[in-house]
Scaffold this motif. Sequence first.
Motif, PDB file in Angstrom:
ATOM      1  N   ASP A   6       0.858  -1.176   0.000  1.00  0.00           N
ATOM      2  CA  ASP A   6       0.000   0.000   0.000  1.00  0.00           C
ATOM      3  C   ASP A   6       0.901   1.235   0.000  1.00  0.00           C
ATOM      4  OD1 ASP A   6      -2.128   1.717   0.186  1.00  0.00           O
ATOM      5  OD2 ASP A   6      -2.411   1.427   2.339  1.00  0.00           O
ATOM      6  N   LEU A   7       0.825   2.032  -1.037  1.00  0.00           N
ATOM      7  CA  LEU A   7       1.709   3.186  -1.201  1.00  0.00           C
ATOM      8  C   LEU A   7       0.898   4.478  -1.191  1.00  0.00           C
ATOM      9  CD1 LEU A   7       3.980   1.694  -4.007  1.00  0.00           C
ATOM     10  CD2 LEU A   7       4.453   1.782  -1.557  1.00  0.00           C
ATOM     11  N   ASP A   8       0.283   4.775  -0.051  1.00  0.00           N
ATOM     12  CA  ASP A   8      -0.572   5.957   0.058  1.00  0.00           C
ATOM     13  C   ASP A   8       0.183   7.267  -0.118  1.00  0.00           C
ATOM     14  OD1 ASP A   8      -2.829   4.450   0.488  1.00  0.00           O
ATOM     15  OD2 ASP A   8      -2.627   4.491   2.673  1.00  0.00           O
ATOM     16  N   ASP A   9       1.490   7.278   0.200  1.00  0.00           N
ATOM     17  CA  ASP A   9       2.235   8.538   0.145  1.00  0.00           C
ATOM     18  C   ASP A   9       2.819   8.847  -1.232  1.00  0.00           C
ATOM     19  OD1 ASP A   9       4.012   6.421   0.361  1.00  0.00           O
ATOM     20  OD2 ASP A   9       5.460   7.537   1.558  1.00  0.00           O
ATOM     21  N   VAL A  10       2.588   7.984  -2.228  1.00  0.00           N
ATOM     22  CA  VAL A  10       3.096   8.230  -3.572  1.00  0.00           C
ATOM     23  C   VAL A  10       2.281   9.341  -4.226  1.00  0.00           C
ATOM     24  CG1 VAL A  10       3.331   7.250  -5.885  1.00  0.00           C
ATOM     25  CG2 VAL A  10       4.035   5.927  -3.896  1.00  0.00           C
ATOM     26  N   ASP A  13       0.753  12.065  -9.573  1.00  0.00           N
ATOM     27  CA  ASP A  13       0.390  13.236 -10.383  1.00  0.00           C
ATOM     28  C   ASP A  13       1.460  14.323 -10.304  1.00  0.00           C
ATOM     29  OD1 ASP A  13      -1.953  12.013 -11.185  1.00  0.00           O
ATOM     30  OD2 ASP A  13      -3.176  12.983  -9.643  1.00  0.00           O
ATOM     31  N   ALA A  14       1.989  14.557  -9.108  1.00  0.00           N
ATOM     32  CA  ALA A  14       3.041  15.562  -8.940  1.00  0.00           C
ATOM     33  C   ALA A  14       4.302  15.134  -9.693  1.00  0.00           C
ATOM     34  CB  ALA A  14       3.350  15.777  -7.458  1.00  0.00           C
ATOM     35  N   ALA A  15       4.621  13.840  -9.647  1.00  0.00           N
ATOM     36  CA  ALA A  15       5.793  13.335 -10.360  1.00  0.00           C
ATOM     37  C   ALA A  15       5.611  13.506 -11.863  1.00  0.00           C
ATOM     38  CB  ALA A  15       6.019  11.866 -10.008  1.00  0.00           C
ATOM     39  N   ARG A  16       4.442  13.159 -12.364  1.00  0.00           N
ATOM     40  CA  ARG A  16       4.155  13.303 -13.794  1.00  0.00           C
ATOM     41  C   ARG A  16       4.253  14.767 -14.216  1.00  0.00           C
ATOM     42  NH1 ARG A  16      -0.309  11.109 -13.633  1.00  0.00           N
ATOM     43  NH2 ARG A  16       0.413   8.992 -14.020  1.00  0.00           N
ATOM     44  N   ASP A  17       3.691  15.673 -13.407  1.00  0.00           N
ATOM     45  CA  ASP A  17       3.758  17.106 -13.720  1.00  0.00           C
ATOM     46  C   ASP A  17       5.197  17.597 -13.769  1.00  0.00           C
ATOM     47  OD1 ASP A  17       1.001  17.167 -13.820  1.00  0.00           O
ATOM     48  OD2 ASP A  17       0.761  18.102 -11.842  1.00  0.00           O
ATOM     49  N   LEU A  18       6.008  17.154 -12.813  1.00  0.00           N
ATOM     50  CA  LEU A  18       7.408  17.564 -12.777  1.00  0.00           C
ATOM     51  C   LEU A  18       8.147  17.086 -14.016  1.00  0.00           C
ATOM     52  CD1 LEU A  18       9.893  18.784 -11.413  1.00  0.00           C
ATOM     53  CD2 LEU A  18      10.124  16.658 -10.111  1.00  0.00           C
ATOM     54  N   VAL A  34      19.630  14.318 -21.710  1.00  0.00           N
ATOM     55  CA  VAL A  34      19.785  15.561 -20.959  1.00  0.00           C
ATOM     56  C   VAL A  34      19.957  15.196 -19.498  1.00  0.00           C
ATOM     57  CG1 VAL A  34      18.675  17.708 -20.272  1.00  0.00           C
ATOM     58  CG2 VAL A  34      18.368  16.842 -22.590  1.00  0.00           C
ATOM     59  N   GLU A  35      20.932  15.813 -18.848  1.00  0.00           N
ATOM     60  CA  GLU A  35      21.167  15.537 -17.438  1.00  0.00           C
ATOM     61  C   GLU A  35      20.184  16.341 -16.590  1.00  0.00           C
ATOM     62  OE1 GLU A  35      24.742  16.015 -14.220  1.00  0.00           O
ATOM     63  OE2 GLU A  35      25.246  15.392 -16.259  1.00  0.00           O
ATOM     64  N   VAL A  36      19.485  15.649 -15.697  1.00  0.00           N
ATOM     65  CA  VAL A  36      18.543  16.298 -14.787  1.00  0.00           C
ATOM     66  C   VAL A  36      19.327  16.758 -13.568  1.00  0.00           C
ATOM     67  CG1 VAL A  36      16.529  15.934 -13.320  1.00  0.00           C
ATOM     68  CG2 VAL A  36      16.622  14.913 -15.592  1.00  0.00           C
ATOM     69  N   GLY A  37      19.098  17.990 -13.120  1.00  0.00           N
ATOM     70  CA  GLY A  37      19.795  18.528 -11.965  1.00  0.00           C
ATOM     71  C   GLY A  37      19.455  17.782 -10.681  1.00  0.00           C
ATOM     72  N   ALA A  38      20.331  17.906  -9.707  1.00  0.00           N
ATOM     73  CA  ALA A  38      20.156  17.217  -8.425  1.00  0.00           C
ATOM     74  C   ALA A  38      18.877  17.651  -7.719  1.00  0.00           C
ATOM     75  CB  ALA A  38      21.370  17.461  -7.533  1.00  0.00           C
ATOM     76  N   ASP A  39      18.519  18.936  -7.816  1.00  0.00           N
ATOM     77  CA  ASP A  39      17.303  19.418  -7.154  1.00  0.00           C
ATOM     78  C   ASP A  39      16.058  18.795  -7.771  1.00  0.00           C
ATOM     79  OD1 ASP A  39      18.783  20.974  -5.407  1.00  0.00           O
ATOM     80  OD2 ASP A  39      18.607  22.776  -6.643  1.00  0.00           O
ATOM     81  N   SER A  40      16.009  18.736  -9.100  1.00  0.00           N
ATOM     82  CA  SER A  40      14.857  18.134  -9.771  1.00  0.00           C
ATOM     83  C   SER A  40      14.772  16.645  -9.474  1.00  0.00           C
ATOM     84  CB  SER A  40      14.946  18.351 -11.283  1.00  0.00           C
ATOM     85  OG  SER A  40      14.881  19.716 -11.591  1.00  0.00           O
ATOM     86  N   ALA A  41      15.917  15.982  -9.462  1.00  0.00           N
ATOM     87  CA  ALA A  41      15.923  14.548  -9.159  1.00  0.00           C
ATOM     88  C   ALA A  41      15.434  14.301  -7.734  1.00  0.00           C
ATOM     89  CB  ALA A  41      17.328  13.982  -9.354  1.00  0.00           C
ATOM     90  N   ALA A  42      15.871  15.137  -6.793  1.00  0.00           N
ATOM     91  CA  ALA A  42      15.433  14.988  -5.397  1.00  0.00           C
ATOM     92  C   ALA A  42      13.933  15.217  -5.271  1.00  0.00           C
ATOM     93  CB  ALA A  42      16.204  15.953  -4.499  1.00  0.00           C
ATOM     94  N   ARG A  43      13.411  16.210  -5.991  1.00  0.00           N
ATOM     95  CA  ARG A  43      11.963  16.470  -5.956  1.00  0.00           C
ATOM     96  C   ARG A  43      11.187  15.290  -6.533  1.00  0.00           C
ATOM     97  NH1 ARG A  43      12.079  21.701  -8.936  1.00  0.00           N
ATOM     98  NH2 ARG A  43      10.100  20.987  -9.748  1.00  0.00           N
ATOM     99  N   LEU A  44      11.694  14.715  -7.636  1.00  0.00           N
ATOM    100  CA  LEU A  44      11.030  13.570  -8.245  1.00  0.00           C
ATOM    101  C   LEU A  44      11.040  12.365  -7.302  1.00  0.00           C
ATOM    102  CD1 LEU A  44       9.609  12.322 -10.670  1.00  0.00           C
ATOM    103  CD2 LEU A  44      11.871  11.765 -11.605  1.00  0.00           C
ATOM    104  N   GLY A  46      11.277  12.459  -4.120  1.00  0.00           N
ATOM    105  CA  GLY A  46      10.413  12.802  -2.999  1.00  0.00           C
ATOM    106  C   GLY A  46       8.955  12.484  -3.275  1.00  0.00           C
ATOM    107  N   CYS A  47       8.533  12.574  -4.529  1.00  0.00           N
ATOM    108  CA  CYS A  47       7.155  12.223  -4.898  1.00  0.00           C
ATOM    109  C   CYS A  47       6.859  10.754  -4.598  1.00  0.00           C
ATOM    110  CB  CYS A  47       6.918  12.493  -6.379  1.00  0.00           C
ATOM    111  SG  CYS A  47       6.887  14.241  -6.826  1.00  0.00           S
TER     112      CYS A  47
END
Length: 99
Positions: A6-10, A13-18, A34-44, A46-47
């Motif tokens: 059960d992955l309620d915290d996933v 939609d936010a990941a797809r938008d990012l 294309v290399e994704v920056g560390a901040d964007s990768a961390a946000r992804l 985190g989703c």
Amino acid sequence: MGTVPDLDDVQSDAARDLVETLVAGWGEYASAPVEVGADSAARLLGCYGIEVWPRIEVHDARGAAAAARALGFPVVLKTVWSQLRLRSDLGGIWFGLKD
């Protein structure tokens, strides 16, 4: 056979938008690697409930010592040089530094 957890915290939609935002920003380069920056990768990540530890880029021993004090010990020291970046056996990564 296993069970699906059960992955309620996933936040799919936010990941797809990012990802869509990042790809749109690549414009004509979208088909090239294309290399994704560390901040964007961390946000992804985190989703999906994956915490990325803080990272501070430094350029000398004094900067490394100050960053370690700011983060708290123990720390990991990792080179950004591409030939050693993933090579702990060659000194590219030092784990568990306590001082």
